[in-house]
Motif scaffolding. Structure first.
Motif, PDB file in Angstrom:
ATOM      1  N   LYS A 112      -9.393 -16.572 -12.232  1.00 19.80           N
ATOM      2  CA  LYS A 112      -9.146 -17.709 -11.683  1.00 19.80           C
ATOM      3  C   LYS A 112      -8.850 -18.975 -12.631  1.00 19.80           C
ATOM      4  O   LYS A 112      -8.093 -19.789 -12.297  1.00 19.80           O
ATOM      5  CB  LYS A 112     -10.618 -18.105 -10.827  1.00 19.80           C
ATOM      6  N   GLU A 113      -9.753 -19.012 -13.591  1.00 24.34           N
ATOM      7  CA  GLU A 113      -9.407 -20.039 -14.830  1.00 24.34           C
ATOM      8  C   GLU A 113      -7.854 -19.978 -15.269  1.00 24.34           C
ATOM      9  O   GLU A 113      -7.215 -20.856 -15.597  1.00 24.34           O
ATOM     10  CB  GLU A 113     -10.482 -19.932 -15.829  1.00 24.34           C
ATOM     11  N   ILE A 114      -7.646 -18.618 -15.699  1.00 27.05           N
ATOM     12  CA  ILE A 114      -6.479 -18.510 -16.069  1.00 27.05           C
ATOM     13  C   ILE A 114      -5.262 -18.845 -15.374  1.00 27.05           C
ATOM     14  O   ILE A 114      -4.303 -19.457 -15.981  1.00 27.05           O
ATOM     15  CB  ILE A 114      -6.295 -17.045 -16.731  1.00 27.05           C
ATOM     16  N   SER A 115      -5.522 -18.542 -14.110  1.00 28.53           N
ATOM     17  CA  SER A 115      -4.311 -18.928 -13.075  1.00 28.53           C
ATOM     18  C   SER A 115      -4.223 -20.270 -12.672  1.00 28.53           C
ATOM     19  O   SER A 115      -2.966 -20.563 -12.244  1.00 28.53           O
ATOM     20  CB  SER A 115      -4.767 -18.171 -11.677  1.00 28.53           C
ATOM     21  N   LYS A 116      -5.061 -21.021 -13.359  1.00 30.08           N
ATOM     22  CA  LYS A 116      -4.918 -22.646 -13.194  1.00 30.08           C
ATOM     23  C   LYS A 116      -3.568 -23.044 -14.050  1.00 30.08           C
ATOM     24  O   LYS A 116      -3.347 -24.139 -14.070  1.00 30.08           O
ATOM     25  CB  LYS A 116      -6.323 -23.147 -13.462  1.00 30.08           C
ATOM     26  N   ASP A 117      -3.642 -22.377 -15.394  1.00 32.47           N
ATOM     27  CA  ASP A 117      -2.774 -22.596 -16.361  1.00 32.47           C
ATOM     28  C   ASP A 117      -1.204 -22.238 -15.872  1.00 32.47           C
ATOM     29  O   ASP A 117      -1.023 -21.543 -14.781  1.00 32.47           O
ATOM     30  CB  ASP A 117      -2.916 -22.023 -17.714  1.00 32.47           C
ATOM     31  N   SER A 118      -0.170 -22.778 -16.610  1.00 31.66           N
ATOM     32  CA  SER A 118       1.091 -22.726 -16.401  1.00 31.66           C
ATOM     33  C   SER A 118       1.462 -21.142 -16.602  1.00 31.66           C
ATOM     34  O   SER A 118       0.616 -20.574 -17.194  1.00 31.66           O
ATOM     35  CB  SER A 118       1.905 -23.403 -17.133  1.00 31.66           C
ATOM     36  N   PHE A 119       2.616 -20.638 -16.240  1.00 24.60           N
ATOM     37  CA  PHE A 119       3.090 -19.182 -16.272  1.00 24.60           C
ATOM     38  C   PHE A 119       3.160 -18.920 -17.693  1.00 24.60           C
ATOM     39  O   PHE A 119       2.555 -17.725 -18.232  1.00 24.60           O
ATOM     40  CB  PHE A 119       4.385 -19.026 -15.570  1.00 24.60           C
ATOM     41  N   VAL A 120       3.542 -19.909 -18.591  1.00 29.32           N
ATOM     42  CA  VAL A 120       3.953 -19.623 -20.012  1.00 29.32           C
ATOM     43  C   VAL A 120       2.389 -19.271 -20.488  1.00 29.32           C
ATOM     44  O   VAL A 120       2.444 -18.586 -21.340  1.00 29.32           O
ATOM     45  CB  VAL A 120       4.727 -20.743 -20.826  1.00 29.32           C
ATOM     46  N   SER A 121       1.477 -20.310 -20.172  1.00 27.08           N
ATOM     47  CA  SER A 121       0.206 -20.111 -20.555  1.00 27.08           C
ATOM     48  C   SER A 121      -0.495 -18.835 -20.367  1.00 27.08           C
ATOM     49  O   SER A 121      -1.208 -18.096 -21.199  1.00 27.08           O
ATOM     50  CB  SER A 121      -0.887 -21.249 -20.297  1.00 27.08           C
ATOM     51  N   GLN A 122      -0.495 -18.186 -19.156  1.00 30.74           N
ATOM     52  CA  GLN A 122      -0.723 -17.179 -18.562  1.00 30.74           C
ATOM     53  C   GLN A 122       0.112 -15.877 -19.605  1.00 30.74           C
ATOM     54  O   GLN A 122      -1.012 -14.911 -19.887  1.00 30.74           O
ATOM     55  CB  GLN A 122      -0.558 -16.907 -17.217  1.00 30.74           C
ATOM     56  N   LEU A 123       1.244 -15.820 -19.916  1.00 33.76           N
ATOM     57  CA  LEU A 123       1.968 -15.027 -20.371  1.00 33.76           C
ATOM     58  C   LEU A 123       1.374 -14.804 -22.052  1.00 33.76           C
ATOM     59  O   LEU A 123       0.955 -13.825 -22.524  1.00 33.76           O
ATOM     60  CB  LEU A 123       3.439 -15.463 -20.593  1.00 33.76           C
ATOM     61  N   VAL A 124       1.020 -16.216 -22.593  1.00 35.11           N
ATOM     62  CA  VAL A 124       0.374 -16.046 -24.096  1.00 35.11           C
ATOM     63  C   VAL A 124      -0.849 -15.279 -23.820  1.00 35.11           C
ATOM     64  O   VAL A 124      -1.298 -14.401 -24.632  1.00 35.11           O
ATOM     65  CB  VAL A 124       0.371 -17.599 -24.507  1.00 35.11           C
ATOM     66  N   VAL A 125      -1.701 -15.603 -22.857  1.00 33.36           N
ATOM     67  CA  VAL A 125      -3.073 -15.055 -22.983  1.00 33.36           C
ATOM     68  C   VAL A 125      -2.947 -13.583 -22.652  1.00 33.36           C
ATOM     69  O   VAL A 125      -3.842 -12.912 -23.549  1.00 33.36           O
ATOM     70  CB  VAL A 125      -3.879 -15.796 -21.788  1.00 33.36           C
ATOM     71  N   VAL A 126      -2.085 -13.301 -21.721  1.00 34.80           N
ATOM     72  CA  VAL A 126      -1.913 -11.658 -21.643  1.00 34.80           C
ATOM     73  C   VAL A 126      -1.564 -11.068 -22.673  1.00 34.80           C
ATOM     74  O   VAL A 126      -1.922 -10.036 -23.276  1.00 34.80           O
ATOM     75  CB  VAL A 126      -1.474 -11.441 -20.210  1.00 34.80           C
ATOM     76  N   SER A 127      -0.634 -11.545 -23.430  1.00 33.25           N
ATOM     77  CA  SER A 127       0.091 -10.897 -24.543  1.00 33.25           C
ATOM     78  C   SER A 127      -0.979 -10.865 -25.608  1.00 33.25           C
ATOM     79  O   SER A 127      -1.026  -9.967 -26.393  1.00 33.25           O
ATOM     80  CB  SER A 127       1.120 -11.818 -25.383  1.00 33.25           C
ATOM     81  N   LEU A 128      -1.813 -12.197 -25.844  1.00 31.97           N
ATOM     82  CA  LEU A 128      -2.710 -11.917 -26.980  1.00 31.97           C
ATOM     83  C   LEU A 128      -3.825 -10.939 -26.808  1.00 31.97           C
ATOM     84  O   LEU A 128      -4.544 -10.255 -27.464  1.00 31.97           O
ATOM     85  CB  LEU A 128      -3.270 -13.422 -27.160  1.00 31.97           C
ATOM     86  N   LEU A 129      -4.292 -10.717 -25.457  1.00 35.72           N
ATOM     87  CA  LEU A 129      -5.414  -9.665 -25.223  1.00 35.72           C
ATOM     88  C   LEU A 129      -4.722  -8.434 -25.310  1.00 35.72           C
ATOM     89  O   LEU A 129      -5.352  -7.561 -25.833  1.00 35.72           O
ATOM     90  CB  LEU A 129      -5.737  -9.919 -23.588  1.00 35.72           C
ATOM     91  N   LYS A 130      -3.504  -7.917 -24.839  1.00 32.74           N
ATOM     92  CA  LYS A 130      -2.788  -6.946 -25.279  1.00 32.74           C
ATOM     93  C   LYS A 130      -2.696  -6.849 -26.817  1.00 32.74           C
ATOM     94  O   LYS A 130      -2.971  -5.528 -27.053  1.00 32.74           O
ATOM     95  CB  LYS A 130      -1.372  -6.740 -24.547  1.00 32.74           C
ATOM     96  N   ARG A 131      -2.394  -7.453 -27.486  1.00 34.95           N
ATOM     97  CA  ARG A 131      -2.384  -7.598 -29.037  1.00 34.95           C
ATOM     98  C   ARG A 131      -3.726  -7.202 -29.627  1.00 34.95           C
ATOM     99  O   ARG A 131      -3.639  -6.345 -30.232  1.00 34.95           O
ATOM    100  CB  ARG A 131      -1.768  -8.451 -29.571  1.00 34.95           C
TER     101      ARG A 131
END
Length: 146
Positions: A112-131
Protein backbone atom coordinates in the motif's frame (compact mmCIF):
# COMPACT_ATOMS: atom_id res chain seq x y z
CA UNK A 1 18.97 2.07 2.86
CA UNK A 2 19.43 -1.07 4.91
CA UNK A 3 19.22 -3.39 1.91
CA UNK A 4 21.82 -1.43 -0.01
CA UNK A 5 24.13 -1.28 2.98
CA UNK A 6 23.86 -5.08 3.33
CA UNK A 7 24.57 -5.63 -0.39
CA UNK A 8 27.64 -3.42 -0.36
CA UNK A 9 28.57 -4.28 3.25
CA UNK A 10 28.66 -0.66 4.39
CA UNK A 11 27.20 0.68 7.59
CA UNK A 12 26.07 4.18 8.42
CA UNK A 13 28.00 4.94 11.60
CA UNK A 14 25.62 7.74 12.60
CA UNK A 15 22.56 5.44 12.45
CA UNK A 16 20.69 8.07 10.47
CA UNK A 17 17.76 6.02 9.19
CA UNK A 18 15.54 8.96 8.30
CA UNK A 19 13.15 7.32 5.84
CA UNK A 20 12.54 4.19 7.85
CA UNK A 21 12.21 6.06 11.15
CA UNK A 22 9.65 8.44 9.64
CA UNK A 23 7.68 5.51 8.24
CA UNK A 24 7.74 3.69 11.59
CA UNK A 25 6.83 6.72 13.68
CA UNK A 26 3.95 7.60 11.37
CA UNK A 27 2.60 4.05 11.22
CA UNK A 28 3.11 2.60 14.69
CA UNK A 29 -0.61 1.85 14.94
CA UNK A 30 -0.57 -0.50 11.95
CA UNK A 31 2.73 -2.24 12.64
CA UNK A 32 2.88 -5.42 14.65
CA UNK A 33 5.50 -5.38 17.40
CA UNK A 34 6.84 -8.85 18.24
CA UNK A 35 9.39 -10.02 20.80
CA UNK A 36 11.78 -12.96 20.74
CA UNK A 37 14.07 -14.49 23.34
CA UNK A 38 17.61 -15.79 22.92
CA UNK A 39 17.80 -18.42 20.13
CA UNK A 40 14.10 -18.06 19.24
CA UNK A 41 13.33 -18.75 15.59
CA UNK A 42 11.77 -15.80 13.77
CA UNK A 43 11.34 -17.78 10.55
CA UNK A 44 12.82 -20.84 8.85
CA UNK A 45 14.14 -21.27 5.35
CA UNK A 46 11.28 -22.00 2.98
CA UNK A 47 8.60 -20.36 5.15
CA UNK A 48 6.07 -18.20 3.32
CA UNK A 49 7.01 -14.51 3.58
CA UNK A 50 4.13 -12.32 4.70
CA UNK A 51 6.22 -9.64 6.45
CA UNK A 52 9.57 -7.93 6.59
CA UNK A 53 11.09 -6.98 9.92
CA UNK A 54 12.68 -3.88 11.42
CA UNK A 55 14.89 -4.50 14.46
CA UNK A 56 13.94 -2.10 17.23
CA UNK A 57 16.25 -3.64 19.85
CA UNK A 58 18.46 -6.72 19.95
CA UNK A 59 20.09 -8.61 17.10
CA UNK A 60 19.27 -11.33 14.60
CA UNK A 61 21.45 -13.85 12.83
CA UNK A 62 20.62 -15.17 9.37
CA UNK A 63 21.50 -18.86 9.00
CA UNK A 64 21.88 -20.96 5.83
CA UNK A 65 20.63 -24.55 5.69
CA UNK A 66 24.28 -25.58 5.96
CA UNK A 67 24.33 -23.97 9.42
CA UNK A 68 26.64 -21.20 8.23
CA UNK A 69 25.94 -17.77 9.71
CA UNK A 70 25.31 -15.47 6.76
CA UNK A 71 24.90 -12.18 8.62
CA UNK A 72 24.27 -10.62 11.99
CA UNK A 73 21.85 -7.70 11.97
CA UNK A 74 21.43 -5.20 14.77
CA UNK A 75 19.06 -2.54 16.00
CA UNK A 76 18.05 -0.15 13.23
CA UNK A 77 18.35 -2.71 10.43
CA UNK A 78 15.66 -4.59 8.56
CA UNK A 79 15.48 -8.02 6.97
CA UNK A 80 13.11 -10.30 5.14
CA UNK A 81 12.19 -7.75 2.47
CA UNK A 82 13.60 -9.67 -0.51
CA UNK A 83 11.29 -12.64 0.06
CA UNK A 84 8.25 -10.40 -0.33
CA UNK A 85 8.79 -10.09 -4.09
CA UNK A 86 8.65 -13.78 -4.90
CA UNK A 87 6.67 -16.77 -3.76
CA UNK A 88 9.69 -19.01 -3.23
CA UNK A 89 9.70 -18.58 0.53
CA UNK A 90 12.45 -17.46 2.87
CA UNK A 91 16.02 -18.00 1.64
CA UNK A 92 17.44 -18.64 5.12
CA UNK A 93 16.46 -18.88 8.76
CA UNK A 94 16.38 -15.89 11.11
CA UNK A 95 17.24 -16.49 14.77
CA UNK A 96 17.27 -13.98 17.64
CA UNK A 97 20.76 -13.65 19.17
CA UNK A 98 19.40 -12.04 22.32
CA UNK A 99 16.13 -10.61 23.60
CA UNK A 100 14.94 -8.86 20.44
CA UNK A 101 12.01 -6.57 19.67
CA UNK A 102 10.93 -6.33 16.04
CA UNK A 103 8.34 -4.44 14.06
CA UNK A 104 6.71 -6.75 11.53
CA UNK A 105 5.76 -4.79 8.43
CA UNK A 106 3.07 -6.77 6.64
CA UNK A 107 3.27 -7.33 2.88
CA UNK A 108 -0.08 -5.56 2.38
CA UNK A 109 1.03 -2.49 4.37
CA UNK A 110 4.27 -2.30 2.43
CA UNK A 111 2.48 -2.72 -0.92
CA UNK A 112 0.00 0.00 0.00
CA UNK A 113 2.83 2.41 0.88
CA UNK A 114 4.76 1.62 -2.30
CA UNK A 115 1.63 2.02 -4.43
CA UNK A 116 1.36 5.65 -3.24
CA UNK A 117 4.55 6.47 -5.13
CA UNK A 118 4.88 7.13 -8.84
CA UNK A 119 5.24 4.27 -11.29
CA UNK A 120 8.94 5.08 -11.74
CA UNK A 121 9.52 4.92 -7.98
CA UNK A 122 7.69 1.60 -7.82
CA UNK A 123 9.82 0.25 -10.65
CA UNK A 124 13.01 1.30 -8.86
CA UNK A 125 11.91 -0.34 -5.59
CA UNK A 126 11.00 -3.62 -7.30
CA UNK A 127 14.25 -3.55 -9.30
CA UNK A 128 16.30 -3.01 -6.13
CA UNK A 129 14.48 -5.81 -4.33
CA UNK A 130 15.08 -8.17 -7.24
CA UNK A 131 18.75 -7.17 -7.31
CA UNK A 132 18.98 -7.76 -3.55
CA UNK A 133 17.43 -11.18 -4.02
CA UNK A 134 19.98 -12.04 -6.74
CA UNK A 135 22.90 -10.66 -4.71
CA UNK A 136 21.84 -12.72 -1.70
CA UNK A 137 21.63 -15.86 -3.83
CA UNK A 138 25.08 -15.24 -5.26
CA UNK A 139 26.55 -14.36 -1.87
CA UNK A 140 25.03 -17.42 -0.26
CA UNK A 141 25.75 -19.71 -3.24
CA UNK A 142 26.86 -22.58 -1.03
CA UNK A 143 23.26 -22.79 0.15
CA UNK A 144 21.92 -23.29 -3.38
CA UNK A 145 24.15 -26.03 -4.78
CA UNK A 146 22.78 -29.48 -5.26
Amino acid sequence: TYSLSRIFETRNKQNNYKFEDQFLNKNLKILNQVAFGVDDTIFNQGDFADSMFYIETGSVKLIATTGEELATLKSGECFGEAALINDNGRMCAAIANERTALFAINRDVLSKEISKDSFVSQLVVVSLLKRLDLMNKLRWASDFTT
